[in-house]
Structures are given as C-alpha cells and as structure tokens.
Design a protein around this motif. Structure first.
Motif, PDB file in Angstrom:
ATOM      1  N   LEU A   1       0.811  -1.220   0.000  1.00 50.21           N
ATOM      2  CA  LEU A   1       0.000   0.000   0.000  1.00 50.21           C
ATOM      3  C   LEU A   1       0.842   1.266   0.000  1.00 50.21           C
ATOM      4  O   LEU A   1       0.440   2.298  -0.541  1.00 50.21           O
ATOM      5  N   SER A   2       2.005   1.198   0.651  1.00 47.42           N
ATOM      6  CA  SER A   2       2.783   2.428   0.887  1.00 47.42           C
ATOM      7  C   SER A   2       3.401   2.970  -0.391  1.00 47.42           C
ATOM      8  O   SER A   2       3.865   2.207  -1.233  1.00 47.42           O
ATOM      9  N   ASP A   3       3.399   4.291  -0.485  1.00 49.98           N
ATOM     10  CA  ASP A   3       4.066   4.927  -1.615  1.00 49.98           C
ATOM     11  C   ASP A   3       5.219   5.781  -1.084  1.00 49.98           C
ATOM     12  O   ASP A   3       5.440   5.881   0.128  1.00 49.98           O
ATOM     13  N   ALA A   4       5.941   6.410  -2.018  1.00 49.87           N
ATOM     14  CA  ALA A   4       7.110   7.205  -1.623  1.00 49.87           C
ATOM     15  C   ALA A   4       6.717   8.272  -0.614  1.00 49.87           C
ATOM     16  O   ALA A   4       7.461   8.581   0.327  1.00 49.87           O
ATOM     17  N   GLY A   5       5.527   8.845  -0.800  1.00 49.54           N
ATOM     18  CA  GLY A   5       5.065   9.917   0.083  1.00 49.54           C
ATOM     19  C   GLY A   5       4.999   9.480   1.534  1.00 49.54           C
ATOM     20  O   GLY A   5       5.329  10.255   2.444  1.00 49.54           O
ATOM     21  N   ASP A   6       4.582   8.237   1.759  1.00 50.49           N
ATOM     22  CA  ASP A   6       4.493   7.748   3.142  1.00 50.49           C
ATOM     23  C   ASP A   6       5.875   7.701   3.783  1.00 50.49           C
ATOM     24  O   ASP A   6       6.041   8.032   4.962  1.00 50.49           O
ATOM     25  N   HIS A   7       6.877   7.261   3.008  1.00 49.64           N
ATOM     26  CA  HIS A   7       8.235   7.161   3.553  1.00 49.64           C
ATOM     27  C   HIS A   7       8.850   8.544   3.741  1.00 49.64           C
ATOM     28  O   HIS A   7       9.529   8.786   4.734  1.00 49.64           O
ATOM     29  N   ILE A   8       8.580   9.439   2.799  1.00 50.59           N
ATOM     30  CA  ILE A   8       9.128  10.801   2.940  1.00 50.59           C
ATOM     31  C   ILE A   8       8.577  11.442   4.208  1.00 50.59           C
ATOM     32  O   ILE A   8       9.312  12.049   4.990  1.00 50.59           O
ATOM     33  N   GLY A   9       7.283  11.289   4.424  1.00 51.58           N
ATOM     34  CA  GLY A   9       6.644  11.851   5.623  1.00 51.58           C
ATOM     35  C   GLY A   9       7.279  11.305   6.888  1.00 51.58           C
ATOM     36  O   GLY A   9       7.613  12.046   7.814  1.00 51.58           O
ATOM     37  N   THR A  10       7.484   9.979   6.915  1.00 55.59           N
ATOM     38  CA  THR A  10       8.076   9.348   8.103  1.00 55.59           C
ATOM     39  C   THR A  10       9.498   9.864   8.326  1.00 55.59           C
ATOM     40  O   THR A  10       9.877  10.209   9.463  1.00 55.59           O
TER      41      THR A  10
ATOM     42  N   VAL B   1      12.987  15.706  12.045  1.00 58.10           N
ATOM     43  CA  VAL B   1      12.560  16.869  12.843  1.00 58.10           C
ATOM     44  C   VAL B   1      12.667  16.524  14.334  1.00 58.10           C
ATOM     45  O   VAL B   1      13.179  17.314  15.139  1.00 58.10           O
ATOM     46  N   MET B   2      12.193  15.338  14.703  1.00 56.68           N
ATOM     47  CA  MET B   2      12.249  14.945  16.119  1.00 56.68           C
ATOM     48  C   MET B   2      13.696  14.786  16.573  1.00 56.68           C
ATOM     49  O   MET B   2      14.075  15.218  17.661  1.00 56.68           O
ATOM     50  N   LEU B   3      14.518  14.183  15.726  1.00 57.99           N
ATOM     51  CA  LEU B   3      15.912  13.934  16.094  1.00 57.99           C
ATOM     52  C   LEU B   3      16.661  15.247  16.310  1.00 57.99           C
ATOM     53  O   LEU B   3      17.329  15.447  17.337  1.00 57.99           O
TER      54      LEU B   3
ATOM     55  N   LEU C   1       8.820  20.194   6.683  1.00 57.86           N
ATOM     56  CA  LEU C   1       7.689  19.315   7.008  1.00 57.86           C
ATOM     57  C   LEU C   1       6.365  20.068   6.818  1.00 57.86           C
ATOM     58  O   LEU C   1       5.392  19.512   6.298  1.00 57.86           O
ATOM     59  N   LEU C   2       6.357  21.339   7.240  1.00 56.69           N
ATOM     60  CA  LEU C   2       5.135  22.139   7.066  1.00 56.69           C
ATOM     61  C   LEU C   2       4.779  22.277   5.584  1.00 56.69           C
ATOM     62  O   LEU C   2       3.615  22.208   5.200  1.00 56.69           O
ATOM     63  N   ILE C   3       5.797  22.450   4.771  1.00 61.32           N
ATOM     64  CA  ILE C   3       5.557  22.595   3.322  1.00 61.32           C
ATOM     65  C   ILE C   3       5.069  21.269   2.739  1.00 61.32           C
ATOM     66  O   ILE C   3       4.161  21.225   1.908  1.00 61.32           O
ATOM     67  N   TYR C   4       5.671  20.192   3.214  1.00 55.64           N
ATOM     68  CA  TYR C   4       5.327  18.873   2.675  1.00 55.64           C
ATOM     69  C   TYR C   4       3.932  18.413   3.129  1.00 55.64           C
ATOM     70  O   TYR C   4       3.234  17.689   2.409  1.00 55.64           O
ATOM     71  N   PHE C   5       3.541  18.862   4.306  1.00 56.22           N
ATOM     72  CA  PHE C   5       2.317  18.386   4.962  1.00 56.22           C
ATOM     73  C   PHE C   5       1.087  18.345   4.044  1.00 56.22           C
ATOM     74  O   PHE C   5       0.453  17.297   3.887  1.00 56.22           O
ATOM     75  N   PRO C   6       0.713  19.448   3.421  1.00 55.19           N
ATOM     76  CA  PRO C   6      -0.536  19.423   2.629  1.00 55.19           C
ATOM     77  C   PRO C   6      -0.459  18.554   1.384  1.00 55.19           C
ATOM     78  O   PRO C   6      -1.475  18.247   0.778  1.00 55.19           O
ATOM     79  N   PHE C   7       0.745  18.154   0.999  1.00 50.17           N
ATOM     80  CA  PHE C   7       0.909  17.315  -0.189  1.00 50.17           C
ATOM     81  C   PHE C   7       0.894  15.826   0.165  1.00 50.17           C
ATOM     82  O   PHE C   7       1.063  14.990  -0.701  1.00 50.17           O
ATOM     83  N   SER C   8       0.717  15.528   1.434  1.00 48.82           N
ATOM     84  CA  SER C   8       0.968  14.146   1.874  1.00 48.82           C
ATOM     85  C   SER C   8      -0.205  13.567   2.655  1.00 48.82           C
ATOM     86  O   SER C   8      -1.197  14.241   2.937  1.00 48.82           O
ATOM     87  N   SER C   9      -0.025  12.281   3.042  1.00 48.43           N
ATOM     88  CA  SER C   9      -1.067  11.648   3.859  1.00 48.43           C
ATOM     89  C   SER C   9      -0.987  12.098   5.320  1.00 48.43           C
ATOM     90  O   SER C   9      -1.765  11.641   6.148  1.00 48.43           O
ATOM     91  N   LEU C  10      -0.050  13.013   5.618  1.00 43.42           N
ATOM     92  CA  LEU C  10      -0.045  13.617   6.961  1.00 43.42           C
ATOM     93  C   LEU C  10      -1.333  14.408   7.180  1.00 43.42           C
ATOM     94  O   LEU C  10      -1.685  14.743   8.314  1.00 43.42           O
ATOM     95  N   MET C  11      -2.032  14.669   6.092  1.00 46.91           N
ATOM     96  CA  MET C  11      -3.333  15.367   6.159  1.00 46.91           C
ATOM     97  C   MET C  11      -4.333  14.629   7.043  1.00 46.91           C
ATOM     98  O   MET C  11      -5.336  15.188   7.465  1.00 46.91           O
ATOM     99  N   HIS C  12      -4.041  13.348   7.328  1.00 48.25           N
ATOM    100  CA  HIS C  12      -4.981  12.600   8.176  1.00 48.25           C
ATOM    101  C   HIS C  12      -5.118  13.246   9.550  1.00 48.25           C
ATOM    102  O   HIS C  12      -6.082  12.994  10.262  1.00 48.25           O
TER     103      HIS C  12
END
Lengths: 213, 443
Positions: A139-148, A154-156, A180-191
């Motif tokens: 199921l996972s796409d590149a976007g899921d890995h980029i988000g992770t 960021v946490m590190l 991360l803020l820029i990437y957020f709306p383009f990703s499944s982080l929208m959940h």
C-alpha cells in the motif's frame, strides 16, 4: 545568513504553504458535497458522527488481538509527538513569541525525555511495520516514507538541539520543521485533520442504519 | 422440507452456463476507460474524498477481510480496491491536480482489468473492514462506486450482467417471471394453502425471491403460514414480488431503480403501509436504505426484514411459536447485509429465544460477524469460486467451535453459499432459514 532566512522569510513561506494547503485540500473535498439521505433513520446521524470520532480511538475488542502492535506503537508515537509539539519548553516559548502572544506551563525535562522516547519508539515500530509487512508494503508509496523520514529528522534534530543548546542545531531543526510544514498538505499527513471527517461520515452512515460503528 | 440438493446442483449448473456466454466488448478501450473514469468521478462525494485523503496505508483493514484472512494475499487488502479512485481524485478533483497529473499515471484498461477481480471476486461489500479502520474509511462505499465504473466499462462479470439484464429488461430472474410466480402460488393453493395474490387493498405487501420459488420452497410456504397465522391483511403481488435487486449488487443504478420501482408500484397500488422483503440479504438495504434515495423522496411505506417483522410480531403477542427446546443446538449466522449493513442484529435472536433453542453464539457474531463470502452477487461469479471457498474455511472453523448442530440464518444467498461450501468441503453442518424454522413451529 542561513539562520536569518530560516527564522524569517522561510518560516513565513512554510507557514503560509501549510495553512493554505490544508485549507485547500479540505475545501476541495468538502465542496464535492454528499447527497442528503432520505430514508427514515434508526438513529440520529449527527450523534453517530460525533460518537464515532471518539469511539474509534479505542479499537473493538474483536480486532484488538490482530492490531496490538499498531495500536501500541500508534499511541506511543502520537501521544509522544503531541506532548513534544505542544509542551516542550522551546515550543511553548515559540508559540508565545511568534504566534499566539501567550504561553502555558511546559513539561519538565524528564517528561520531555519520556515523550521523545515514546515518539521515537512508536515511529520506528510503525515504519518497520510499513517496510516489513507485505500488506502495508504493497500500500505504501514514496510519500508515506518521505513523511516518516521528515518527522523522524525533525524529532531527532529537536532532541539534539535541546540537549546540546547549540544554535546551529536549533536552526537545522527549525528548517526541517519548515520543510515538514511545506510537505504536509501534499501528503497523507493530512490525516491529522481528515480523520475527524472520515470517522464522522462513517459513524453517521452506520448510525442511520442503527449500527454503532 | 429440506432443500432438494439436485435442484441446488441444477441451479449451480445454470450459473456455470452463464459464465460461458461471455462476449468481448465491441467498444474501443479508450472509450471504456473514459466512461469508467466519468462514473468514478460521479461517485466521488465528500465522504469518499475525505476517506481517500485520510487513509494512512496502515493496511489494518486487511485484518478484518475474510478474503485476506483466508489467503494472506496482500493484493486483497480492502483499501487497495480504492486505489484507482484515489489516483483519479488526485488527478482530476483534488487541489494539487496540476502536480499529480505530472507525478501519477492515468488509469488504463490494464488497471481496470486488474481491479475487476478486486472489486467483484475479492469483495462482498460486507463493510467489516470499516469497523477496524482507525481512520473510519468506508471502503465498501468506494467499492460500490468502482463496481458502477466497471459496469460502465463493460467489465462486470458476465454472470452478473446476464442476470441483471434479465431482471431489468424482462422482469424475471433465472426464468422466473410474473407468470411463473403465479403458477407457483397456484400450486401451493392446490395443496390447501390460502394465499392472497394481487389483492386490491392490503396493509402488508409480502415479497418473495427467485431462490424461494426454485430452491427454498419451505421458506415460501412458511412465509404464507406465518402471515395467515397472524391474521394480517396482506398480499403478494405478481407485478412486484421479487426482493432480489441485481442492480444494487452490480452497481447499475438504472437496473436497481427498475427492480425497486416494481415493488414500489405494487405497494402503492394496494396501499400497503409495510413491505416485508424476503430472506434475501441485499434486498433489505436495497429497498430500506437505498429506496428513498432512488426515488428522491421518503418511501410511503416501511420496509422490514423478515427477522425484524417476526420479532415484532412475537413481542406484540400476535405470533405464537412452539418452543423447540434446548436439545436443538443452533448458531446464528448474521448476514452482512442484514446485520452490519442493515442494522438488524437483535431481532433474529429474539425469534430464536422465543423458539427456545440452545443458541450457541459464534465468535465473532452480530455486526462483527465474518461474511460467508457469497454476498453482493459473488455467489454468481464462477471464476471466484476457489477464492470464495478458501474464505469459507473461516466459517467452518467459526461454527465448528460453537458446538452447534446446525446453523440458522436469514439470507438465501448465505444459505446457498453455505450449501455450496458444505458440498465442496464435505462439511456436514446443516443450514436453515429463520422463516422456515418459525413456519415449522407455529403454535
């Protein structure tokens, strides 16, 4: 020079992309509309909407044995991240100085360490599952890995910045957070936002039929 | 009156023959893909869009799907069935479509052909995956949209297409039309039963189903006995007797509307305040929950599932049954379309309690029950048989663990799938319908 850019224009740019992007993604989904149901409901759809938004935080007993790892890792990550995001002392200071004009009591250092460990452990477990489990792998796409990866970095850097008290680490952390803020709306982080609606619509539909989803 | 297994075999042979009647579509691929995309876009509403936006690809939905649980094949993970819709939403409706048109590929005929198996053979639209999803993604709603798109692209399995077309165009199913229904009623009248047919006025319109006429005659007889026992003002209608709605299962709104319209017109013609559908799983949600939407206004009558009606009459004291006793150990199979989708879960248990049987609940049961694998028209799809039978192994384990001697259910499709499964697996656990059980034990 880089620090000024990160603290100034890039912050405003990333915050704008985040807000506009999130609003647009929600708006484009909401504008499609949903047909008004006409059959006689067994239970109020609104009640079902609200109920499922909350009850879905706890997995059904029938399914829990099959999702134990995901539930525990998911809670560890999300609770840890929530605590770090809103109660880490530098973040509270940041909200007060740069966004809200007021702050609140931050968590003590030991709580920061516990939260960070929980968040790291949870995130790593979820990512390992994503990579190793045949179902999430397909199921996972590149976007899921980029988000992770972005969240991890960021946490590190945030933890390093707080531990080392070095401004270059703070700038790096802030820069990655902005990415991360820029990437957020383009990703499944929208959940982060859409889960309320997806749970709600499901609960509303099931409630009309008299089923507690 | 047990089901004649030779009739059952004959029925299955008829279905097998349907599978050999396929003819390739004459439309160009490009046109078929465009039509499928148009239908998918029509089905994309806010509820579906937020589902597509909320999915985090965790794959937990697989843990609730009988097709995945029985095969552990990751292709069958439920939310993957919506992947084409997600791609289309992002490319055509989402705010970042300019970006996704550059980074994702368009839907092709190969995609549709691959997804055809996923949304028909490997999904019974049972909605169990919605109960486990942490985000509350309603996969079944999307699969229904995908089935409609497949239908538009001439990719509906041939068996469903033939049966759906027959119902839509001729008003019959498996050769049983108004005349055959009337004949069946006349035969039963000849055996001494009093059966109101085409009464000009009646409070209750009772529906039947082709399966009851061809296979489960005991259910039809029991229905008549129960209605007469209650002393209700009721009737069958030769113009609107069929509960089954293949348009609902196939994702064809026109067919669905045609089938529902016959019932609607028959109910309105006799002034019925209540319509009782047959023990035909999908028929209940097709009329109870979709009927009003199809006609654009609330239905002028209430729609009841048989179990719902029986429980109501028992509680009201109008339906009296003889207690069978605890020596009869039964387990109840909740049909997905009646229980989880229809919301009728307690009613059959009220009926079984009144019958005094030893009810051995299976785990899981109720809204969480596992689908038998034959719902949403899947029972008809010949090529899906091996997958269906693999999924059925879960049912065998589920009911063997109860210690029950037999299974009771309230859906003809489930019954047929259980019977087919029993034949395939040499599993000796009889299944019977709730209505038939009540009909045999009237006080």
């Amino acid at each position: 020079m880089f620090a000024e850019f990160v603290d100034g224009p890039f912050w405003y740019f990333s915050a704008t992309v985040f807000v506009v992007g999130v609003v647009l993604r929600l708006f484009f989904a909401l504008r499609l509309g949903t047909p008004r149901p006409l059959s006689r409901p067994r239970e109020s759809a609104s009640r079902g909407f609200i109920r499922t938004v909350f009850t879905r935080f706890i997995p059904r007993r029938e399914f829990f044995p099959r999702m134990r790892l995901e539930v525990i890792a998911g809670y560890a990550f999300h609770l840890g991240l929530f605590a770090l995001l809103f109660f880490a002392a530098p973040h509270v200071e940041f909200y007060k100085e740069r966004i809200l004009g007021f702050g609140w009591t931050p968590m003590p250092y030991w709580a920061f360490i516990v939260s960070a460990q929980l968040a790291f452990a949870g995130l790593l477990l979820l990512w390992l599952r994503r990579v190793l489990h045949p179902v999430s792998r397909i199921l996972s796409d590149a976007g899921d890995h980029i988000g992770t990866i972005l969240v991890f970095l960021v946490m590190l850097t945030g933890c390093l910045a707080l531990a080392e008290f070095h401004d270059s680490l703070r700038v790096l952390h802030f820069f990655l957070a902005e990415l991360l803020l820029i990437y957020f709306p383009f990703s499944s982080l929208m959940h982060t936002f859409t889960f309320v609606l997806s749970r709600g619509y499901l609960g509303a539909g099931f409630a009309r039929h008299g089923v507690k989803a | 009156m047990p089901v004649d297994m030779n009739v059952m075999r004959g029925f299955m042979e008829q279905i097998q023959q349907l599978g050999q009647m396929d003819v390739p579509s004459e439309r160009p691929d490009e046109e078929r893909v465009d039509t499928a995309k148009r239908v998918m876009l029509e089905k994309l509403d806010t509820a579906l869009a937020v589902d597509l936006e909320a999915c985090v690809h965790c794959g937990l939905c697989a843990e609730a799907c009988h097709f995945y649980l029985s095969t552990e094949d990751p292709r069958y993970v439920p939310v993957r069935k919506l992947e084409l819709m997600r791609r289309l939403y992002r490319r055509e409706r989402g705010p970042l479509r300019w970006l996704y048109r550059l980074t994702t590929r368009d839907i092709t005929m190969d995609d549709l052909e691959e997804w055809q198996e996923l949304v028909y053979d490997a999904c019974t639209v049972c909605q169990r995956c919605s109960l486990i999803c942490p985000m509350g993604v309603h996969v079944a709603a999307g699969v229904a949209g995908m089935r409609a798109a497949m239908r538009a692209a001439d990719l509906m399995p041939v068996e469903m297409r033939f049966v759906g077309q027959e119902q839509s165009e001729k008003g019959s199913l498996f050769g049983v039309g108004s005349e055959e229904f009337r004949q069946a009623i006349e035969e039963l009248r000849a055996s001494g039963l009093s059966i109101p047919l085409d009464e000009p006025r009646a409070d209750i319109l009772v529906l039947s189903a082709v399966t009851d006429i061809l296979l489960f005659k005991d259910t039809l007889v029991s229905t008549i006995r129960i209605m007469n026992h209650i002393g209700a003002s009721w009737t069958f209608s030769s113009q609107g007797y069929e509960s089954a709605n293949f348009g609902y299962m196939a994702g064809d709104e026109e067919w669905q509307c045609a089938a529902s319209k016959r019932v609607y017109d028959a109910a309105v013609a006799c002034g019925a305040q209540t319509v009782i559908v047959a023990e035909c799983g999908h028929a209940y949600p097709a009329l109870r929950w979709d009927g009003a939407e199809l006609f654009g206004k609330p239905l002028p009558f209430e729609v009841l599932a048989p179990a719902e009606f029986l429980a109501r009459e028992i509680v009201a004291g109008r339906l009296k049954v003889k207690p069978i006793g605890k020596q009869k150990k039964v387990s109840f199979h909740d049909p997905c379309k009646i229980g989880r989708v229809g919301g009728v879960v307690d009613a059959p248990r009220v009926v079984l309690q009144a019958l005094g049987v030893d009810l051995r609940e299976a785990e899981p049961h109720g809204v969480e029950n596992l689908c038998c694998g034959g719902g949403a028209g899947n029972f008809l799809i010949n090529r899906g048989m091996p997958l269906r039978q693999k999924a059925f192994e879960l049912k065998i384990r589920q009911y063997d663990a109860t210690g029950a001697d037999e299974i009771v259910t309230s859906c003809d499709s489930c019954q047929m799938n259980f019977m087919a499964g029993s034949m395939m697996h040499q599993w000796n656990k009889p299944i019977e319908g709730l209505v038939a059980l009540v009909g045999q034990n009237l006080a």
